[in-house]
Design an enzyme around this catalytic site. Sequence first.
Site, short mmCIF file in Angstrom:
data_model
loop_
_atom_site.label_atom_id
_atom_site.label_comp_id
_atom_site.label_asym_id
_atom_site.label_seq_id
_atom_site.Cartn_x
_atom_site.Cartn_y
_atom_site.Cartn_z
N SER A 1 65.59 36.93 2.86
CA SER A 1 66.97 37.37 2.68
C SER A 1 67.06 38.46 1.62
O SER A 1 66.39 39.49 1.71
CB SER A 1 67.84 36.15 2.35
OG SER A 1 69.21 36.42 2.55
N ASP B 1 68.53 34.26 8.87
CA ASP B 1 68.18 34.16 7.45
C ASP B 1 66.95 33.29 7.21
O ASP B 1 66.90 32.13 7.61
CB ASP B 1 69.37 33.59 6.68
CG ASP B 1 69.31 33.90 5.20
OD1 ASP B 1 68.34 33.47 4.55
OD2 ASP B 1 70.24 34.55 4.68
#
Length: 252
Positions: free
Chosen positions: A38, A149
Amino acid sequence: MKVALALSGGGIRAVAHLGIIEVLEKNGFEIEAISGSSGGALVGALYCDGRAPEEIVELIKEVKIWNLFGSTGRGGVFALEGIKKLLLDTLTTEEIGDLSRPFIVACTDLAAGKIRYFDEGPIADLCVASSSLVPVFSPVRYGDMLLADGGFMDNMPAGPLEAFGLPVIGINVNPILPKKPDNVIRTTTRALVLMMAANIEASRRHTDFYIEPAACEKINIFDLAKVDEAYEAGYEEAQRLLPKLLDTFSAL
């Protein structure tokens, strides 16, 4: 002292990684490889492309929140088209394998239900995928995978760095401190951080040193006005831990 870094996600808190890297560089640490999820993947990619920590901070400070989000996509309210454009406009290369040091991006494959680690492929696409916090941001189709993510399954991807045979420093910018969230955004952020805390603990087994800047806890992950605060949180924590860092790595 040659080391590898595993950088956690955490939205704008990931800028704290840059403060820590700044301290490490100034004190003789050579960062030979980086992995990230991320936000950690985004700053890691820019650093592995040869950008200095303070230069990356300035790039991030120029970003406006309304420029980050693109049109809606399947599986999310927004698509991270602005992040992709920023990377394509800033990076000197498009492929992970062409970066100046080894770099690994962690993504969650929603279709297969497993974590994926990429050490080759398009930087912008994979970093956007690794940052796609479903359902706020749309997942990214990549081949037969549906990527989201990396923090959902491995928010501090230290394990893949073991292949380099280097001491690994794990950096988590999402400390868990007692608190009572008082609105929807803070409650949602708290729930996400708690969910990801479990896989952080699993990844710590693969690290030789662990850094967790407590000051990051008060920074909202979506607050672009907190770039300097996040950088200082990382810098000050690394300075505080510097004697212990030097002792630990001098013995390895």
